[in-house]
Design an enzyme around this catalytic site. Sequence first.
Site, short mmCIF file in Angstrom:
data_model
loop_
_atom_site.label_atom_id
_atom_site.label_comp_id
_atom_site.label_asym_id
_atom_site.label_seq_id
_atom_site.Cartn_x
_atom_site.Cartn_y
_atom_site.Cartn_z
N GLN A 93 0.66 -1.21 -0.01
CA GLN A 93 -0.14 0.19 -0.51
C GLN A 93 1.22 1.58 0.26
OE1 GLN A 93 -2.37 0.23 3.53
NE2 GLN A 93 -3.75 1.99 2.41
N VAL A 95 -0.80 4.32 -1.06
CA VAL A 95 -1.32 5.34 -0.30
C VAL A 95 -2.48 5.44 0.69
CG1 VAL A 95 -3.30 6.98 -1.65
CG2 VAL A 95 -1.71 6.53 -2.88
N HIS A 99 -8.57 2.06 -0.83
CA HIS A 99 -9.21 1.74 -1.57
C HIS A 99 -9.23 0.80 -2.69
CE1 HIS A 99 -4.99 2.19 -1.80
NE2 HIS A 99 -4.66 1.71 -3.24
P1 AMP Z 1 -1.22 1.21 -3.39
O1 AMP Z 1 -0.17 0.55 -4.18
O2 AMP Z 1 -1.88 -0.10 -2.75
O3 AMP Z 1 -1.69 1.92 -2.84
O4 AMP Z 1 -1.93 1.62 -4.94
C1 AMP Z 1 -2.09 2.69 -5.31
C2 AMP Z 1 -2.18 3.51 -6.36
O5 AMP Z 1 -2.65 4.54 -6.64
C3 AMP Z 1 -1.27 2.91 -7.16
O6 AMP Z 1 -1.68 1.81 -8.55
C4 AMP Z 1 -0.88 4.48 -7.94
O7 AMP Z 1 -0.52 3.96 -9.76
C5 AMP Z 1 -2.17 5.38 -8.09
N1 AMP Z 1 -2.40 6.26 -8.21
C6 AMP Z 1 -1.91 7.55 -6.93
N2 AMP Z 1 -1.84 8.75 -7.30
C7 AMP Z 1 -2.49 8.72 -8.48
C8 AMP Z 1 -3.30 9.25 -9.30
N3 AMP Z 1 -2.63 11.05 -8.68
N4 AMP Z 1 -4.10 9.35 -9.94
C9 AMP Z 1 -4.22 7.62 -10.12
N5 AMP Z 1 -3.98 6.90 -9.48
C10 AMP Z 1 -2.82 6.92 -9.03
#
Ligand code: AMP
Length: 114
Positions: A93, A95, A99
């Site tokens: 993770q 972010v 999600h």
């Molecule tokens: P996770 O690693 O599960 O936290 O997933 C976070 C996801 O958010 C990753 O697949 C990133 O590519 C995506 N992400 C980060 N910033 C953005 C953004 N501004 N718009 C769309 N996707 C994003």
Amino acid sequence: MSESIFSKIIAGTIPADKIYEDEFCIAINDIAPQAPVHVLIIPKKPIEKLADAQKDDQALMGHLMLVAGQLSRELGVEEAFRLIVNNGAGAGQTVFHLHLHLVAGKRFEEQAMV
Ligand code: AMP
């Protein structure tokens, strides 16, 4: 919790490729897609990670799943997609605002989870 990039997208202070919105969540195309279809379904409520969700969030959690199914139909991938939730840095993770990744359009290995 400091405001995540997803909270800023929800607030409209930074742009995103939004494909769906309702009272409880948004869905955006992932900025770095891992498959031809890679959508993020994000609750407006800023829950940091799935393990932080509480009983009060039951309806919201169900709603996110139903939105995933609806979007899969709208995107024409309802016969083959995966939903992925990375919980915690150790699981990838990046972010810290819960999600669901809806991933489709690639050939999945039958046995592999990832
Ligand atoms: P996770 O690693 O599960 O936290 O997933 C976070 C996801 O958010 C990753 O697949 C990133 O590519 C995506 N992400 C980060 N910033 C953005 C953004 N501004 N718009 C769309 N996707 C994003």
